[in-house]
Design a protein around this motif. Sequence first.
Motif: not given
Length: 548
Positions: A236-255
């Motif tokens: 009755p307790f303790g269920k998990i709510e899962l979320n998905l996320w994406a990160t980067a500490v910097k932006r790469p060089a792109l065209t």
Amino acid sequence: MSQVTTPPPAPAPVAADAVRVVLFGMPDAGKSSLLGALAQAAQTQEHVLNGKLLDQTQTQQGLIELQRRLYEDRPRETLEEVVPYAVRLEPFPPRGSTAVPPPIDAVLFDCDGRVANELLTRNRGGGTMKADGALARAILEADTLVLVVDAAADPATLKRDFGQFAQFLRVLEQSRGQRSEVGGLPVYLVLSKCDLLAQPNDTSLSWVDRIEDRKRQVGRAFHDFLAQQAERENMPFGKIELNLWATAVKRPALTDTPAKQREPYGVAELFRQCLDAAGHFRERRVHAESRLKWTVGAIGAVVGAMLLFFAFLYFNRTAPEVDALATRARKVHSQLDSRPEKRFSGPLEERIKEREDIAQNKYFPQLPEDLRNAIIGALEEFTAYKDFRTRLGQAGAGFGRNPAQITNEDQLAKAKADLEKTAPPRSYEAPWGPTEAVGLWKTWLKEVNALDTAVKQTRDGYDRVLQDGKRVQAMWSQKRFDDAIARAKEVWKKAQALPTPKADATRIIEGDITYGQVFRFLSVEQAYQDWEKSPARTKVKSLVDLEP
């Protein structure tokens, strides 16, 4: 390059109601780097955080030190079992309001990846988690859990991590259930180092698409692991709510864009969501504990009330169709997430249709008034948000969903007018503030207004110095030499203060808006050329050069 180790930070005194967010993952997953990128985002992306983030750590080894090592030196290896970082988020007031929301005190826990690995290995066999270490205690007391994995890791490594995380979450469910914890613990599965996913020929759009594709792959794989757990206890307790996320500490060089070494991707949004989710979870836990104490103390009265209630239902039975509709309406309403960023995520058509079917049912008028109001209110809000999101998409299509592509006055005027007309309904603007669509609308409108102001100021500035220069010519022709020289100095000073297409091409005005874009407007370029090629400019410059 070897990593540098430093003593752990000493936390400042933390408020008793501070929320707790735990970053958990294998060695080199990027946990400490995420915290360093958060400090960077606090300085450059306050509008995304929607507030001012203050580092409350007492020593010099706080988030700012992680930021320095991440962007100027090298990340440090965390050797303490857990390292707490005390922070305070001071939210900005909602748009159009002067009321400042209360600050959010929080403690962000980093951990030694090796200890995390030992904890995963120790709990591989199931059972419950024992609070016999600092990391285990932090996890059991957490208001939000952030599981960090390297997005660029090879499939075998990801598969291993997913298996351990899936088993770990099952053990965590059991442990929190036995402790009678409130359900719905927010868990964020975060892909770090997404800048490493960029390919040599990627544009900004294709890089983001590549990240979204990896998120979908990871999400499916992780949910498959969760589904493969042999047997789940009915708790009755303790269920998990899962979320998905994406990160980067910097932006790469792109065209289409250069590398941006100090611009995190997805970090500010992640921690804003984590702190909001932790706050909501803490509120529900406090309320649940209060209700539990009240229930235990008043169990006799509750039983008596229930008997009276059942007697009332027996003598006041409603039609089965009304009961069935009420049950359906309550179920639909109970699934409504209180957080707007969750409530309005994804397609809305099914949620709107579900409530329309209930509202159009012939037994709907017989439902309790509060239930009818809840269904109608949610239906109106979902419909309004869908319309707003549609209008925003139509407005953004006019400039390719990127204000940096606007290069003429007609397009700029249309973009500004369309975005102003697209504004969310006034009654919903504040509650919808955390949603993706409202955030995008605010960003676009801010950039378009900044571009409009820069175009007008630059064009008008060159027009004014040209007219002033002509007045200097007239003074000289009238033999008012001293007046002409004094005025020439003023005109030349104003002209030098104006931006130029060469020196200021990459100078940022707002977001991705630069003066290079401003000088692509024909009226601005014409005003600049009129001044540069005018006899008035030549005369002004010659008089300025007369003075030593």
